[in-house]
Design a protein around this motif. Structure first.
Motif, mmCIF file in Angstrom:
data_model
loop_
_atom_site.group_PDB
_atom_site.id
_atom_site.type_symbol
_atom_site.label_atom_id
_atom_site.label_comp_id
_atom_site.label_asym_id
_atom_site.label_seq_id
_atom_site.Cartn_x
_atom_site.Cartn_y
_atom_site.Cartn_z
ATOM 1 N N LEU A 107 107.328 -124.206 28.736
ATOM 2 C CA LEU A 107 107.014 -122.790 28.921
ATOM 3 C C LEU A 107 106.332 -122.228 27.680
ATOM 4 C CD1 LEU A 107 107.156 -120.182 30.528
ATOM 5 C CD2 LEU A 107 109.492 -119.841 29.649
ATOM 6 N N ALA A 108 106.836 -122.600 26.498
ATOM 7 C CA ALA A 108 106.229 -122.102 25.262
ATOM 8 C C ALA A 108 104.787 -122.574 25.124
ATOM 9 C CB ALA A 108 107.057 -122.561 24.057
ATOM 10 N N CYS A 109 104.536 -123.857 25.419
ATOM 11 C CA CYS A 109 103.167 -124.380 25.330
ATOM 12 C C CYS A 109 102.253 -123.703 26.345
ATOM 13 C CB CYS A 109 103.174 -125.892 25.546
ATOM 14 S SG CYS A 109 103.803 -126.854 24.153
ATOM 15 N N TRP B 246 94.891 -132.761 24.587
ATOM 16 C CA TRP B 246 93.458 -132.964 24.331
ATOM 17 C C TRP B 246 92.727 -131.624 24.285
ATOM 18 C CZ3 TRP B 246 92.684 -137.087 28.742
ATOM 19 C CH2 TRP B 246 93.297 -138.286 28.363
ATOM 20 N N GLY B 247 93.021 -130.765 25.247
ATOM 21 C CA GLY B 247 92.315 -129.493 25.329
ATOM 22 C C GLY B 247 92.579 -128.593 24.150
ATOM 23 N N VAL B 248 93.855 -128.449 23.773
ATOM 24 C CA VAL B 248 94.170 -127.503 22.711
ATOM 25 C C VAL B 248 93.695 -128.013 21.352
ATOM 26 C CG1 VAL B 248 96.518 -128.318 22.149
ATOM 27 C CG2 VAL B 248 95.955 -125.888 21.952
ATOM 28 N N LEU B 249 93.796 -129.323 21.117
ATOM 29 C CA LEU B 249 93.306 -129.871 19.849
ATOM 30 C C LEU B 249 91.780 -129.781 19.771
ATOM 31 C CD1 LEU B 249 95.637 -132.983 19.450
ATOM 32 C CD2 LEU B 249 95.680 -130.878 18.103
ATOM 33 N N GLY B 250 91.093 -130.084 20.871
ATOM 34 C CA GLY B 250 89.639 -129.944 20.893
ATOM 35 C C GLY B 250 89.207 -128.502 20.730
ATOM 36 N N PHE B 251 89.949 -127.593 21.344
ATOM 37 C CA PHE B 251 89.656 -126.163 21.222
ATOM 38 C C PHE B 251 89.773 -125.726 19.758
ATOM 39 C CE2 PHE B 251 90.373 -121.612 21.648
ATOM 40 C CZ PHE B 251 89.587 -121.258 22.733
ATOM 41 N N GLY B 252 90.826 -126.181 19.101
ATOM 42 C CA GLY B 252 90.999 -125.840 17.691
ATOM 43 C C GLY B 252 89.927 -126.448 16.809
ATOM 44 N N PRO C 173 97.543 -122.564 15.314
ATOM 45 C CA PRO C 173 98.284 -122.633 16.591
ATOM 46 C C PRO C 173 97.907 -123.847 17.435
ATOM 47 C CG PRO C 173 97.466 -120.416 16.207
ATOM 48 C CD PRO C 173 96.836 -121.280 15.163
ATOM 49 N N ALA C 174 96.638 -124.247 17.402
ATOM 50 C CA ALA C 174 96.219 -125.416 18.173
ATOM 51 C C ALA C 174 96.924 -126.670 17.675
ATOM 52 C CB ALA C 174 94.706 -125.586 18.099
ATOM 53 N N LEU C 175 97.024 -126.815 16.385
ATOM 54 C CA LEU C 175 97.726 -127.977 15.824
ATOM 55 C C LEU C 175 99.214 -127.940 16.142
ATOM 56 C CD1 LEU C 175 96.024 -128.225 12.308
ATOM 57 C CD2 LEU C 175 95.721 -129.794 14.232
ATOM 58 N N LEU C 176 99.808 -126.756 16.042
ATOM 59 C CA LEU C 176 101.246 -126.633 16.287
ATOM 60 C C LEU C 176 101.600 -126.918 17.750
ATOM 61 C CD1 LEU C 176 102.141 -123.460 14.180
ATOM 62 C CD2 LEU C 176 102.610 -125.862 13.639
ATOM 63 N N MET C 177 100.682 -126.652 18.664
ATOM 64 C CA MET C 177 100.941 -126.952 20.070
ATOM 65 C C MET C 177 100.475 -128.348 20.461
ATOM 66 S SD MET C 177 100.005 -123.453 22.139
ATOM 67 C CE MET C 177 98.460 -123.153 21.270
ATOM 68 N N GLY C 178 99.303 -128.737 19.983
ATOM 69 C CA GLY C 178 98.697 -129.977 20.437
ATOM 70 C C GLY C 178 99.385 -131.229 19.955
ATOM 71 N N LEU C 179 99.757 -131.277 18.690
ATOM 72 C CA LEU C 179 100.351 -132.493 18.146
ATOM 73 C C LEU C 179 101.711 -132.816 18.783
ATOM 74 C CD1 LEU C 179 99.363 -132.200 14.369
ATOM 75 C CD2 LEU C 179 98.334 -133.632 16.156
ATOM 76 N N PRO C 180 102.636 -131.851 18.917
ATOM 77 C CA PRO C 180 103.894 -132.182 19.618
ATOM 78 C C PRO C 180 103.666 -132.575 21.079
ATOM 79 C CG PRO C 180 104.143 -130.168 18.347
ATOM 80 C CD PRO C 180 102.678 -130.498 18.341
ATOM 81 N N ALA C 181 102.738 -131.884 21.763
ATOM 82 C CA ALA C 181 102.472 -132.223 23.162
ATOM 83 C C ALA C 181 101.908 -133.622 23.293
ATOM 84 C CB ALA C 181 101.496 -131.213 23.762
ATOM 85 N N LEU C 182 101.106 -134.052 22.316
ATOM 86 C CA LEU C 182 100.539 -135.394 22.346
ATOM 87 C C LEU C 182 101.587 -136.448 22.019
ATOM 88 C CD1 LEU C 182 97.720 -136.631 22.825
ATOM 89 C CD2 LEU C 182 97.396 -136.643 20.344
ATOM 90 N N ALA C 183 102.546 -136.081 21.167
ATOM 91 C CA ALA C 183 103.545 -137.054 20.726
ATOM 92 C C ALA C 183 104.639 -137.284 21.759
ATOM 93 C CB ALA C 183 104.173 -136.589 19.409
ATOM 94 N N LEU D 170 101.679 -119.979 25.126
ATOM 95 C CA LEU D 170 100.868 -119.905 23.903
ATOM 96 C C LEU D 170 99.455 -120.431 24.137
ATOM 97 C CD1 LEU D 170 103.512 -121.001 21.237
ATOM 98 C CD2 LEU D 170 102.644 -118.703 21.697
ATOM 99 N N GLY D 171 99.313 -121.454 24.976
ATOM 100 C CA GLY D 171 97.979 -121.953 25.285
ATOM 101 C C GLY D 171 97.140 -120.908 25.999
ATOM 102 N N ALA D 172 97.745 -120.207 26.970
ATOM 103 C CA ALA D 172 97.028 -119.142 27.671
ATOM 104 C C ALA D 172 96.690 -118.001 26.724
ATOM 105 C CB ALA D 172 97.870 -118.635 28.842
ATOM 106 N N VAL D 173 97.599 -117.677 25.819
ATOM 107 C CA VAL D 173 97.351 -116.611 24.840
ATOM 108 C C VAL D 173 96.209 -116.989 23.900
ATOM 109 C CG1 VAL D 173 98.332 -115.474 22.801
ATOM 110 C CG2 VAL D 173 99.642 -115.600 24.921
ATOM 111 N N LEU D 174 96.165 -118.245 23.491
ATOM 112 C CA LEU D 174 95.111 -118.701 22.574
ATOM 113 C C LEU D 174 93.731 -118.456 23.172
ATOM 114 C CD1 LEU D 174 94.653 -120.303 19.869
ATOM 115 C CD2 LEU D 174 94.490 -122.346 21.294
ATOM 116 N N VAL D 175 93.562 -118.795 24.454
ATOM 117 C CA VAL D 175 92.269 -118.611 25.112
ATOM 118 C C VAL D 175 91.957 -117.128 25.296
ATOM 119 C CG1 VAL D 175 90.980 -119.040 27.224
ATOM 120 C CG2 VAL D 175 92.392 -120.849 26.241
#
Length: 471
Positions: free
Chosen positions: A10-12, A78-84, A171-181, A15-20
């Motif tokens: 839910l947090a991802c 992939w999307g959030v890290l590329g966006f960042g 924010p992209a790094l904080l969301m993307g890296l945990p989601a990828l891991a 926050l992902g929608a907010v980032l865009v």
């Protein structure tokens, strides 16, 4: 899925929608400074928005299909890290050509990111508990849209226009890296059968159709309708016709019939187009009246329209409660009534209009749109099977991109006749949501033992089917 995993999902998603959403609103504030610093023309600066919008609109459905195949959490990463990364590149750009090119790249990664935020929710939450997460996501988007101009203004004034793009990186790094891991079980469950293939010809045809449509519609407010616009629209229509023929014949269509063949999903997508078109078209016209007719500056214009943002943010969770208690049909009809009343009220905007009327119009506008966005999004995501949740999310996001472009183009076409006729047309567009709402799931009915059932008959059948197919 555990409670902690659901909270992370839910947090991802939020926050992902907010980032865009935040990126789009702060850019509008940064564009004048960007133009001066890079010595760019007005057309070049407009393409920093247009290029992004075309890229994201053209790729949303295919990106959702990638999420269905490879896992929504992975595609989200992939999307959030590329966006960042694209945002960081824009912040370092030395000329406007690089800004435009990287904005197109950013749009492509934004297309990966947006359907995945809904696909992850569909995989993490049971169907009867989806409304509140979607409502929280909607409220957060409303906060981002309202706060964007303020955040952008402070950053541009204190740091410079590049800061609005560097804002996305952390924010992209904080969301993307945990989601990828994290290896999520939803990625395995949502993957289609090995025999299915990605429908690349269908994706290309859909991309051409949507890119041509969006390119035409976003250009209308700038220069009106031209012969070139008619030609590009003809290309969009031809690509759509070929796409329909192709999708009927291919064994692995990009747009599966299990999604588009569902009457509730089709109705909800139609509501999203009409509601977003009426909402954004009305805001476009009202902004023109407030600034060019009544002489308000952009800050005061934002403050006048603020009640709409407040009711959208606060009303979204209430809409989720009503959706659970009443069902989709009454909630969508209520939202349609509020939105239509708001646009009709604002059609009286002009010199001498009382403040109570203006504020009330924006209040109704935000409340109606928030209710429709929560309800229609919940219907689209809930009624699509889990293995096609990404495609459903891509279609939802596409509707939310095409609708505003249609609304603003229609309003621009009629504004030479006066702002009143333009707003009356948009009120009519909002009212089209009523017959579409009647095709949504029925209200809850009393059970045989006399207690009130929250789910309708279709929901029970769908949940039973999903239970039967669990591994």
């Amino acid at each position: 899925m555990s409670a902690s995993s659901r909270r992370l999902t839910l947090a991802c998603s939020v926050l992902g929608a907010v980032l865009v959403a935040l990126d789009g609103t702060v850019l509008m504030i940064a564009q004048p400074a960007l133009r001066r610093d890079l010595d760019a023309s007005l057309t070049e600066v407009q393409w920093t928005s247009t290029g992004y919008l075309i890229a994201v609109s053209a790729l949303l459905v295919f990106a959702g299909r990638l999420g269905d195949r490879f896992g929504h959490r992975r595609v989200f990463a992939w999307g959030v890290l590329g966006f960042g990364a694209a945002s960081a590149g824009i912040g370092c750009a030395s000329e406007v050509g690089w800004v435009i090119a990287l904005r197109v790249v950013q749009g492509a990664f934004g297309a990966l990111l947006q359907p995945a935020t809904l696909g992850m929710l569909r995989a993490a939450f049971p169907p009867d508990r989806l409304a509140m997460p979607i409502a929280l996501r909607t409220s957060a988007i409303g906060v981002a849209v309202a706060a964007g101009p303020l955040v952008g203004g402070v950053l541009v004034d204190q740091v410079g226009w590049r800061a609005v793009f560097f804002l996305n990186v952390v924010p992209a790094l904080l969301m993307g890296l945990p989601a990828l891991a994290v290896r999520a079980p939803e990625a395995r469950r949502s993957r289609p059968a090995p025999a299915s293939r990605l429908d690349l010809p269908g994706a290309a045809l859909l991309a051409v159709a949507l890119a041509a449509l969006v390119h035409t519609l976003v250009g209308v407010p700038e220069h009106g309708w031209t012969a070139a616009d008619v030609l590009v629209l003809s290309i969009a229509a031809a690509a759509t016709a070929v796409l329909v023929r192709h999708e009927r014949r291919t064994p692995d269509p990009l747009l599966p019939s299990v999604v588009l063949g569902s009457p509730p999903v089709r109705a909800a997508l139609g509501v999203l187009v009409t509601a977003s078109g009426a909402m954004l078209g009305a805001l476009f016209v009202c902004s023109f009246v407030l600034q060019d007719v009544l002489g308000l500056d952009p800050l005061r214009t934002s403050l006048v329209a603020l009640p709409g943002g407040v009711t959208m943010v606060l009303g979204a969770p209430l809409s989720a409660v009503l959706l659970r208690r009443w069902g989709a049909r009454p909630t969508a009809l209520t939202g349609t009534l509020l939105l239509t009343a708001g646009v009709l009220t604002l059609s009286r905007l002009g010199p001498g209009a009382p403040a109570a009327l203006i504020g009330g119009g924006f209040l109704l506008l935000g409340a109606g749109f928030g209710a429709l966005m929560v309800t229609a999004t919940a219907v689209v995501v809930r009624h699509a099977p889990q293995e096609a949740a990404g495609v459903a999310g891509g279609l939802q996001q596409t509707a939310m991109n095409v609708g505003p472009a249609l609304g603003v183009a229609a309003a621009t076409t009629l504004m030479p006749l006066g702002t009143g006729p333009a707003l009356l047309l948009l009120a009519g567009a909002a009212a089209l949501g009523a017959p579409l709402a009647l095709r949504m799931p029925r209200p809850a009915r009393p059970a045989r033992d006399g207690t009130r059932s929250v789910r309708n008959d279709e929901d029970k059948k769908r949940e039973g089917d999903e239970h039967d197919h669990e591994p």
